[in-house]
Structures are given as structure tokens and as C-alpha cells.
Design a protein around this motif. Structure first.
Motif, PDB file in Angstrom:
ATOM      1  N   LYS C 173       0.973  -1.085   0.019  1.00 15.80           N
ATOM      2  CA  LYS C 173       0.044   0.083   0.013  1.00 15.80           C
ATOM      3  C   LYS C 173       0.865   1.137  -0.019  1.00 15.80           C
ATOM      4  N   ALA C 174       0.083   2.278  -0.040  1.00 13.14           N
ATOM      5  CA  ALA C 174       0.866   3.499   0.026  1.00 13.14           C
ATOM      6  C   ALA C 174       0.969   4.227   1.390  1.00 13.14           C
ATOM      7  N   ILE C 175       1.896   4.860   1.830  1.00 12.82           N
ATOM      8  CA  ILE C 175       1.887   5.575   3.047  1.00 12.82           C
ATOM      9  C   ILE C 175       1.050   6.916   2.977  1.00 12.82           C
ATOM     10  N   PRO C 176       0.047   7.320   3.511  1.00  7.45           N
ATOM     11  CA  PRO C 176      -0.979   8.209   3.324  1.00  7.45           C
ATOM     12  C   PRO C 176      -0.500   9.501   4.362  1.00  7.45           C
ATOM     13  N   SER C 177      -1.215  10.377   4.232  1.00  3.18           N
ATOM     14  CA  SER C 177      -1.049  11.512   5.258  1.00  3.18           C
ATOM     15  C   SER C 177       0.228  12.106   5.696  1.00  3.18           C
ATOM     16  N   ILE C 178       1.076  12.211   4.660  1.00  2.99           N
ATOM     17  CA  ILE C 178       2.362  12.919   5.105  1.00  2.99           C
ATOM     18  C   ILE C 178       2.188  14.070   5.001  1.00  2.99           C
ATOM     19  N   PRO C 179       2.569  15.124   6.009  1.00  2.00           N
ATOM     20  CA  PRO C 179       2.481  16.438   5.769  1.00  2.00           C
ATOM     21  C   PRO C 179       3.300  16.994   4.509  1.00  2.00           C
ATOM     22  N   GLN C 180       2.649  17.731   3.876  1.00  2.00           N
ATOM     23  CA  GLN C 180       3.324  18.312   2.604  1.00  2.00           C
ATOM     24  C   GLN C 180       4.091  19.293   2.827  1.00  2.00           C
ATOM     25  N   GLY C 246      15.307  11.261  -0.652  1.00  2.00           N
ATOM     26  CA  GLY C 246      13.847  10.730  -0.630  1.00  2.00           C
ATOM     27  C   GLY C 246      13.114  11.284   0.570  1.00  2.00           C
ATOM     28  N   ALA C 247      13.607  11.708   1.745  1.00  2.22           N
ATOM     29  CA  ALA C 247      12.708  12.277   2.915  1.00  2.22           C
ATOM     30  C   ALA C 247      11.968  13.639   2.566  1.00  2.22           C
ATOM     31  N   VAL C 248      12.956  14.455   1.431  1.00  6.27           N
ATOM     32  CA  VAL C 248      12.168  15.492   0.986  1.00  6.27           C
ATOM     33  C   VAL C 248      11.080  15.258   0.173  1.00  6.27           C
ATOM     34  N   TYR C 249      11.353  14.319  -0.639  1.00  7.35           N
ATOM     35  CA  TYR C 249      10.508  14.008  -1.669  1.00  7.35           C
ATOM     36  C   TYR C 249       8.954  13.543  -1.175  1.00  7.35           C
ATOM     37  N   VAL C 250       9.106  12.638  -0.186  1.00  8.79           N
ATOM     38  CA  VAL C 250       7.765  12.154   0.427  1.00  8.79           C
ATOM     39  C   VAL C 250       6.985  13.367   1.017  1.00  8.79           C
ATOM     40  N   HIS C 251       7.819  14.420   1.427  1.00  8.83           N
ATOM     41  CA  HIS C 251       7.097  15.390   1.922  1.00  8.83           C
ATOM     42  C   HIS C 251       6.441  16.399   0.816  1.00  8.83           C
ATOM     43  N   LEU C 252       7.077  16.158  -0.283  1.00  8.92           N
ATOM     44  CA  LEU C 252       6.485  16.895  -1.679  1.00  8.92           C
ATOM     45  C   LEU C 252       5.217  16.217  -1.917  1.00  8.92           C
ATOM     46  N   LEU C 253       5.494  14.726  -1.901  1.00  9.53           N
ATOM     47  CA  LEU C 253       4.212  13.843  -2.489  1.00  9.53           C
ATOM     48  C   LEU C 253       3.015  13.936  -1.626  1.00  9.53           C
ATOM     49  N   GLY C 254       3.345  13.731  -0.256  1.00 16.70           N
ATOM     50  CA  GLY C 254       2.288  13.665   0.650  1.00 16.70           C
ATOM     51  C   GLY C 254       1.771  12.055   0.794  1.00 16.70           C
TER      52      GLY C 254
END
Ligand SMILES: Nc1ncnc2c1ncn2[C@@H]1O[C@H](COP(=O)(O)OP(=O)(O)OP(=O)(O)O)[C@@H](O)[C@H]1O
Ligand SMILES: [Mg+2]
Lengths: 293, 270, 357
Positions: C173-180, C246-254
Motif C-alpha cells: 500500500k501507500a503511506i498516506p497523510s504525510i505532511p506536505q 527521498g525524505a524531502v521527496y515524500v514531504h512533497l508527494l504527501g
């Protein structure tokens, strides 16, 4: 009896991977190139089968063969021949790009959704001997695989081009100084690789009837694992490696409980790394020699 | 046989070759007439192998040209050079160890220019090197060093080349085998082929050849004729330059006369 | 051969030149980054998102180039480090209460805790670095083809494990709800940080040694340089930079799933590095931004300007076709990339690169 069943299935899958691995191994032998785009040959054939659905089966297979060989030769001519003198790393990156290009084209043309190849589906039927259930496909895989491997071996052993391919694989510079034309040998290797890939495709089609842009990649990566593990330097060891990986994959899949099965890929990739580390010069000996020149 | 230079068959013209930044051959020029035997001698690292490899297009040229029968080889690849009639017996023999003797010879025939006569050429080779026939179906790697050298020469001449390049064919061989090799070379010369012979065993090569070039540091230091084979001082000077004290055994492992074989081979030594 | 030696001479040169030597090569990437960052604020939201993606992807390329650019070994596995960085930061940024219900199988300490923005970025760098250190310990002995295949295998393992191990992540699954939190500022600053780290390494003793060993392994060994050790340092550092990106990236994607950090991203980052020029930091930055630009133009051309959302990070197939073609052409006609593999220099400061030949 259950285990005999597993064994038979494993031998059938091993034969298919042996075909793909031999193609990869032959190309490596004469060019010192690991072709990461080899799987896209199967993919191209797969979409050809999809597009020709409804034609007589023999014609479809021949068309797929023609397309696969055409793609193989174009790949060689346009992307790899100009890099004949480049470093192995450069060519590896190039084949990666070629693989990606072909998959992107497939995705654009046919979308990521799978398309049904619909070829020889009857081969999925089985007959029983006692408790054994044997699919016709299994017989076909073993027979076709065995015949083709034998034919390629004969070709390498008996024909002039085969001899030149072996000589090129063992020392490209000297072979050329004796008058062997590099391009003939390379084209020969790509044509044979195309034939083998098509044969593997035709035998995969009944059991994995859906072709996607990643269809070939999945098969070729596993075959490549086998080639590396078996040893790239000789067609025979590459073939054995391919057989081994297909065989082991099928066996482990049958034997392992479901929870552990999912990490099978990791185990195989891990095996590749271990082999590369433990026998690095054994596997890639020639690379260091030719890359200096 | 004293061939007066008539038609030049192989012309090396101001050829330079470098490995990375290291020059190995510098503006080298030499001419070989049809039917002639030309020797190239010189110390280790002089660039002898490089010259032959350059003629075969196995290494890139950085400047200059090589012509075969007046036609430049600049645009040719090594397989084309081979099929135009130059054959190489490479340094260290370089036979295909995994292939049989017969397969090695079949590879030699790839460069043949005429479709006919292959069987005769093979018979001629068998006559010259009976050993090759004896072990025809054996993996070549199992042959002895001397046998491998004979195979390497056989492999080159089944192509019936106009020009035969040999890179140190006597290296590491016993004296009797060397005699066999030179006898074979004499027969090849009789058949009218042009020979370029690279040797460290200088005296024998000089005596055998019509003309000899002494190579050092990638340039021609001297030219000799067969009669000079006994002129030890001149050879020494050419090998090591004027400033060198020609002390046997000093500095180089090859000593005063590079890679001297048995005394019988090398009159200079006495 | 002359590059490391000239660098080694720096210490003896007048201060003005030392400054010039360091400022000029650094100024190019930094200026380009700031220009792209600032320019992005002038555009519509969707274009902004693409430019921010460009900055973050370029940060990944810079991470890759810390290893490949200095060692001369191409890695096909760096997206593994991007992936673990992204997943670590992502899963730890997801609010703890949500995790308990969405991913109950997570290990307790992962499930019951969450981290703030900056802490999660640091975590990404740490996890990426440690993972690379572990992997690198084995892999640094390989080079050429062997290294290419082995790093590819690492990518396969990482994907397989991330996809199936529900104790550490979301599985398939995807990790949801990551602060953008990654916007203009963070994307720009993140890339600047990566450039700074990469440049500092490259100019350091370790970086110079590794470059020396690449140009002449035999001589380097002779002069006492432990090639494997130097490679390992570079590998671990580049893993850390990649993990951070990568960490910066997830905070972009959400949100993030395994397929977003697999082959496609590997291809994209490798294409960027190859197109820009594998041998230099300047090449990594130029390649990253240039290919991103190309990507966006094609994307806009195909879909119109209205598209927002996750599609931006998964380029449409026609832009992939174009990028693959551009990459192949660059390999064929300009194998050292569009920058020619050099750092940016002013003419006045340029000294002959090939002093010895
Ligand atoms: N592949 C190579 N790479 C780099 N340098 C080389 C290479 N081959 C030869 N050289 C260098 O070029 C020079 C000439 O070498 P070459 O092999 O032509 O000499 P040679 O006369 O054949 O010596 P020998 O008698 O030892 O065979 C030497 O200095 C050698 O070190
Ligand atoms: Mg030599």
C-alpha cells in the motif's frame, strides 16, 4: 508423488529460463555486453501475438519471430554497434536506456493494462499418470527447450559462424586479426538470441497469457540472475545458470510456505551479489582483459 | 635469395602510436618490398609489438599511415587488413586454447582470399608441420609451447597471406624447435611471401633477413644487412644508444645482447 | 590524472585563488538552484509543483553523483537509498493515531511514534546512510559490470523487502497523510544542502583520493590509498544524501508507495546524471534540472496545463520516450554529458586539465 510433480514443473520452467539465459549469454560472449533490454524482445513478441490474434497460430509465431529479430537487430545496429569500443559500464547504461525506451513505447501504444496473447491455450490442459498431472505445455517446454539448446550447441560446434562466435568470445582481438568480421558474429548472436527469446515467449504465453510493458523485464531479470550465477563466459554455463534459476524458483515456490515465498526475489538477488563477490574474476575475467584495450 | 627492393608491398609512413599519453612508436617509417624478409629487432619495450599491432589495426594510430600495395589501411579494421592479405603470428602465440588444433586452422582460413585451394593449403601446412596433423583434434591448449608456436604459424599461413608478420616466434623455445621454426620460415620465404620478423634473438634474425631495422624507444636506431650480424659493437650501440656502457647484465635482465639464447645462436656473445 | 594533483596544490596558492577555485564551481550549481527555486514562484501551482519536483529529483541525482561521479562506478541501486529514506521519513511523519489503525502490523516503536518535519528529514539521511554503509561494505570491491549488476540486485532486494515486510512499512500500500512541507523554500534549501555536502566531499581529502584512485587505480594503491575504504566513504555519504532527498521527496508527494521508488525513478535519475555529465557535480545539477525541464515541457504539451497531483511525479510515457532517446543520443555523441564532465570554471582560472597529456 507431490515432489515428483514439483520436480516436473521445475524442469519445465528451468528449460524456459535456459533459453532466455542462453540468448543473454551468447550476446555477452561475443560483445561483452550485458543486455538489460533482452527482455524487451519477449515483450515485443508478446505484443505481436496480441496484435495478430485471430491469424493462424503458425503465422503468428513466425510474425512474432520476425518482429523479435528485427527489434534485436535494430537494437544492435543503432544503440550498441556505435559503442563497440566503449566501456562495459557505458554499454550497460545504454542497454538500460534501450530497455526503458522500449517499455515506454509499449506503454504508450498499449497502455500499462495487460493484453491477452491468446496463443496455444490448449497446451494448459493436462493428462494424468497415476497421481501426476502433466500439462502438455510441460512436455512442450522440455522438448522444445531441449531441441533448441541442442540445435544451438550443434550450430556453435559445427558451423563456421559458430566457430567464429566461440573464437570471438574467447579473444575478440585475435579473432578479428584472423579475419573474423565482428559484425557478422554479433548479428549472428543477436539473431540466435531472438530465436531463443521467441521460443521462450511462445512457451510462456500459455501459462502467462497477459503481456504488459514489464512482461519481458520480469523474465529477463531472473534469467540474468541465472546467467550471472552460472557464469557468463561460456554459453553452456549461462544456459545451466538459467536452467538452475528457473528450476530453483519453481521448486522453492512450491516448497516454501506462502509467508516466506514473498522474499524469494530477495534471496535470488542476494545470491547474485554473493556470486559476484566470491567469484568476481571468475565470472567477469574477460571483461578486465578486453576493457583495457 | 637476394631480392633487390622492387615493388614496395608494405609501407609504414611516419607512424606514431601512443598508449594514453605514453608514446610507444614515434614517426616510424619503413618499407618492405614484395618477397623481402625484413627483421625488426630491439630491446624490451622498443615498440616492436606495437608496430605489428598497428599494421594489423589492433591499436589506434595517432599519426601517420600504413599502405599495403599502395593502398592506405587507415580506414580498415583488423579483420579487413587480414582479409587483404596480411597475417599475424602474435606475440605469445595466442592460439585458442579451448578450441581444437583443427578449429584453430579453420579460423586461420577465414582470411583466405580465394575460395579454392583450401585443402591444398592445409596439406602444405601438414607437410611443413607434421605435428599439427598429428594432434588435429586435440584442444590446442594441450600442445607444448613449441607445438603451439608451430600451430600459430600454420594458422597464419593457411590464409596464404602476401605479408606474414611474426612477433618473436622463437621466444621461449628450445634450440631444436627454433631450428624447426626458422626452417619453416625459410620455406615460407621460398614460396615468395613477404616476411616481417620481430625478434629479440637478434643475430639469428639479422642473418636470416635481407634487411634489419633496429628499433629503440619507438624510433629506428639503425639499419643492418645480413652481413652485419656479426658486428657486435654496432648492434650494441644501436640497442642502447651511444651513451650506454654496454655492460652485460647491467640494468636490464637482457644483458649486453638482449634475450641472448644459447651461445650457438648468438655469435656476438662469444 | 592532473585533476587531483592540481587540487592538491590548492593549499599553496594565494587566498584569492583558493576562494576562486572553490567559489566558481560551487557558484554555478547554487545559482542555478536559486534561479529555478525563485522562478517557480512566478508560475501556476502545477508548474510550481513540477519545479519543486525538479529540485528534489536533482537532489537525488546529486546524491548519486557523490558516489558515481567520484568513483567512476555507475550505481543502478541508489534509488534504494532514496526509497528507504522516503519510507522512513514517510512512515514516521504519518500521525501515530492513524498508523495504529491503518498499519497495525508495524513494529511498536514505529507505530506509536511520529516525528516533526526536520527530524524526519534527518532520519531519512541517517537511514539512507546506514543502509548504504551496510550494503557498501560488501559492494565496494566490485567495479564495472559487476558493480552495475550488484547494485541493480540491491534495488531488487530493497523493493522486495519494502513491499512485503509490513513490520517496517506499508507493504504494497501507500503511506498516506504525510505532511506536505516541501515547498519552494524546503526544496531549494534541500538541494543547496545536498550540493554543499557533495562539493565539500569532493574537495576534501577523501574525495580527492577517490578521484585519484579512479584515474589510476594502480598508482593510487601504490601511494597507499585504500580504494575500497575511499569508495565506502563515498557510498555511505551518497546514500545519506539520497536518503535525505527521498525524505524531502515524500514531504512533497504527501504519500508514497514502493513503485514510486523503483525502476522508473532509477531510470530518470540515471538519465539525468548521464545527460548532464557523470564526472562532475555541475553535470549532476545541470542534468537534473535540464531533464526535469524537458520532462515538464513534454508533460505540459501532452496534458495541458491543468493537471495537478501525483501524476506529475510519474511522467507520462511519451516524456519517458523522449528522455530515453535524449539519453541515448547523449551517450552516443557526447559520452561525457552536456557539461563535458567538468566543473564550471571561469576562463581566467582555468588551468590546463591534461597537463600530462
Ligand atoms: N596495452 C598497453 N598499454 C599501455 N602501454 C603499453 C601497452 N602495450 C605496450 N605498452 C608500452 O608501449 C611500449 C612499447 O611496447 P611494445 O610491446 O610494443 O614493445 P616490444 O618492443 O614489443 O617489447 P618486448 O620485446 O618486450 O615484446 C612499452 O613502453 C610498453 O610499456
Ligand atoms: Mg613485443
Amino acid at each position: 508423488m507431490k515432489y515428483v510433480q514439483y520436480l516436473i514443473d521445475a524442469i519445465a520452467l528451468g528449460s524456459l529460463y535456459a533459453l532466455v539465459a542462453l540468448g543473454i549469454g551468447l550476446v555477452f560472449g561475443v560483445m561483452r555486453i550485458v543486455n538489460l533490454a533482452h527482455g524487451e524482445l519477449l515483450m515485443a513478441g508478446g505484443y505481436t501475438l496480441y496484435e495478430t490474434n485471430g491469424w493462424p497460430a503458425v503465422l503468428r509465431v513466425l510474425t512474432a519471430l520476425a518482429v523479435v529479430i528485427a527489434v534485436a537487430l535494430l537494437m544492435e545496429r543503432l544503440a550498441l554497434r556505435p559503442l563497440r569500443r566503449a566501456s562495459p559500464t557505458t554499454t550497460l547504461v545504454m542497454t538500460f536506456a534501450v530497455s526503458f525506451l522500449l517499455r515506454s513505447i509499449a506503454q504508450k501504444r498499449w497502455s500499462a493494462q495487460g493484453k491477452t496473447m491468446n496463443l496455444f491455450t490448449d497446451l494448459n490442459q493436462a493428462f494424468t499418470i497415476g497421481e501426476l498431472r502433466i500439462k502438455y505445455l510441460t512436455i512442450a517446454a522440455v522438448v522444445v527447450g531441449g531441441v533448441l539448446l541442442g540445435a544451438v550447441t550443434l550450430f556453435l560446434d559445427r558451423t563456421d559462424l559458430g566457430l567464429q562466435m566461440r573464437a570471438t568470445a574467447s579473444d575478440e582481438r585475435i579473432a578479428q586479426a584472423l579475419g573474423v568480421r565482428a559484425n557478422h558474429v554479433v548479428v549472428g548472436a543477436f539473431v540466435i538470441a531472438g530465436v531463443l527469446a521467441t521460443a521462450a515467449l511462445v512457451l510462456f504465453a500459455p501459462q502467462r497469457p497477459v503481456v504488459t510493458p514489464d512482461f519481458g523485464l520480469q523474465i529477463a531479470i531472473l534469467a540474468l540472475v541465472g546467467v550471472v550465477v552460472g557464469g557468463m563466459d561460456k554459453p553452456s554455463s549461462a544456459t545451466l545458470g538459467g536452467f538452475f534459476i528457473g528450476f530453483a524458483n519453481s521448486m522453492l515456490f512450491s516448497l516454501l510456505p506462502k509467508g516466506q515465498r514473498v522474499f524469494l526475489d530477495s534471496a535470488l538477488y542476494g545470491l547474485v551479489i554473493v556470486v559476484l563477490l566470491v567469484r568476481p574474476s571468475g565470472l567477469f575475467q574477460r571483461e578486465t582483459v578486453t576493457s583495457r584495450l | 635469395m637476394s631480392v633487390q627492393a622492387t615493388r614496395p608491398i608494405l609501407e609504414i609512413d611516419c607512424l606514431s602510436v601512443r598508449y594514453g599519453s605514453v608514446p610507444a612508436v614515434r614517426e616510424l617509417s619503413l618499407t618492405v618490398a614484395a618477397g623481402e624478409v625484413v627483421a625488426i629487432v630491439g630491446p624490451n619495450g622498443a615498440g616492436k609489438t606495437t608496430v605489428l599491432s598497428a599494421v594489423m589495426r589492433m591499436v589506434a594510430w595517432s599519426a601517420g599511415d600504413v599502405r599495403l600495395d599502395g593502398e592506405s589501411l587507415r580506414k580498415r579494421s583488423s579483420d579487413e587488413v587480414a582479409r587483404r592479405g596480411i597475417a599475424l603470428v602474435p606475440e605469445g602465440r595466442q592460439i585458442f586454447a579451448d578450441l581444437t588444433v583443427h578449429e584453430n586452422l579453420r579460423l586461420g582460413m577465414v582470411a583466405r582470399r580465394s575460395r579454392t585451394g583450401a585443402a591444398e593449403a592445409l596439406d602444405a601446412v601438414f607437410e611443413q608441420f607434421p605435428i599439427v596433423k598429428t594432434f588435429l583434434d586435440r584442444p590446442a591448449g594441450l600442445l607444448s609451447g613449441g607445438q603451439q608456436q608451430q600451430l600459430a604459424i600454420a594458422r597464419a599461413i593457411v590464409a596464404e597471406p602476401d605479408v606474414l608478420l611474426l612477433d618473436e616466434p622463437s621466444l621461449g623455445l628450445a634450440p631444436t624447435v627454433i631450428d624447426t621454426v626458422f626452417a619453416a620460415l625459410a620455406a615460407i620465404r621460398e614460396s615468395g611471401r613477404t616476411i616481417v620478423l620481430v625478434e629479440q634473438r637478434a643475430q639469428r634474425a639479422i642473418a636470416f633477413a635481407d634487411r634489419t631495422y633496429v628499433l629503440a624507444d619507438g624510433v629506428v636506431r639503425d639499419r643492418l644487412v645480413a652481413a652485419d650480424a656479426t658486428d657486435a659493437e654496432r648492434l650494441r650501440a644501436a640497442y642502447f644508444g651511444a651513451d650506454t656502457r654496454a655492460v652485460a647484465g647491467a640494468g636490464t635482465p637482457t644483458g649486453g645482447t638482449p634475450k641472448v639464447g644459447t651461445p650457438a645462436d648468438d655469435p656476438v656473445r662469444r | 590524472m592532473s585533476a587531483p594533483e592540481t587540487t592538491a596544490l590548492v593549499g599553496r596558492r594565494p587566498a584569492r585563488l583558493v576562494l576562486g577555485r572553490h567559489l566558481v564551481p560551487l557558484a554555478g550549481p547554487v545559482a542555478l538552484t536559486i534561479v529555478v527555486g525563485v522562478a517557480s514562484s512566478a508560475f501556476s501551482d502545477s508548474v510550481q509543483l513540477q519545479l519543486h519536483t525538479a529540485l528534489v529529483t536533482t537532489a537525488m541525482v546529486v546524491g548519486l553523483s557523490v558516489f558515481s561521479g567520484n568513483s567512476g562506478i555507475v550505481s543502478f541501486g541508489h534509488v534504494s537509498f532514496v526509497g528507504v529514506g522516503a519510507f522512513a521519513a514517510g512512515i514516521m511523519s504519518m500521525p501515530a493515531q492513524q498508523k495504529a489503525t491503518v498499519f497495525p502490523e508495524l513494529f511498536g516503536f514505529i507505530r506509536d511514534n511520529d516525528l516533526g518535519n526536520v527530524a524526519s528529514l534527518a532520519l531519512g539521511a541517517l537511514v539512507g546512510g546506514i543502509f548504504a554503509l551496510v550494503v557498501g561494505t560488501a559492494l565496494v570491491r566490485l567495479s564495472g559490470l559487476g558493480a552495475g549488476i550488484a547494485t541493480f540486485a540491491v534495488l531488487g532486494i530493497t523493493r522486495n523487502v519494502l513491499r512485503n515486510w509490513s513490520g517496517v512499512g506499508p507493504g504494497a500500500k501507500a503511506i498516506p497523510s504525510i505532511p506536505q512541507t516541501t515547498g519552494l523554500t524546503q526544496a531549494t534549501v534541500a538541494l543547496l544542502v545536498c550540493i554543499g555536502v557533495a562539493y565539500a566531499y569532493q574537495a576534501s581529502r577523501w574525495g580527492r583520493r577517490l578521484r585519484a584512485s579512479r584515474e589510476d587505480p594502480a598508482a593510487a594503491r601504490g601511494s597507499g590509498i585504500g580504494v575500497y575504504k575511499e569508495r565506502l566513504i563515498a557510498f555511505a555519504l551518497s546514500g545519506a544524501v539520497a536518503g535525505f532527498a527521498g525524505a524531502v521527496y515524500v514531504h512533497l508527494l504527501g504519500s508514497v508507495s514502493v513503485d514510486q521508488v523503483y525502476l522508473e525513478l532509477t531510470f530518470l535519475t540515471l538519465a539525468m546524471l548521464v545527460v548532464g555529465g557523470i564526472d562532475s557535480l555541475w553535470g549532476a545539477v545541470v542534468g537534473g534540472l535540464f531533464v526535469s525541464l524537458l520532462n515538464s515541457l513534454l508533460f505540459e504539451g501532452e496534458k495541458g496545463l491543468s493537471v495537478v497531483g501525483i501524476d506529475v511525479t510519474l511522467p507520462a510515457s511519451s516524456s519517458n520516450i523522449a528522455i530515453a532517446v535524449v539519453m541515448m543520443i547523449v551517450i552516443l555523441v557526447r559520452p561525457r554529458g552536456i557539461t563535458g564532465g567538468r566543473e564550471l570554471r571561469l576562463r581566467a582560472l582555468r588551468r590546463p586539465r591534461r597537463a600530462e597529456g
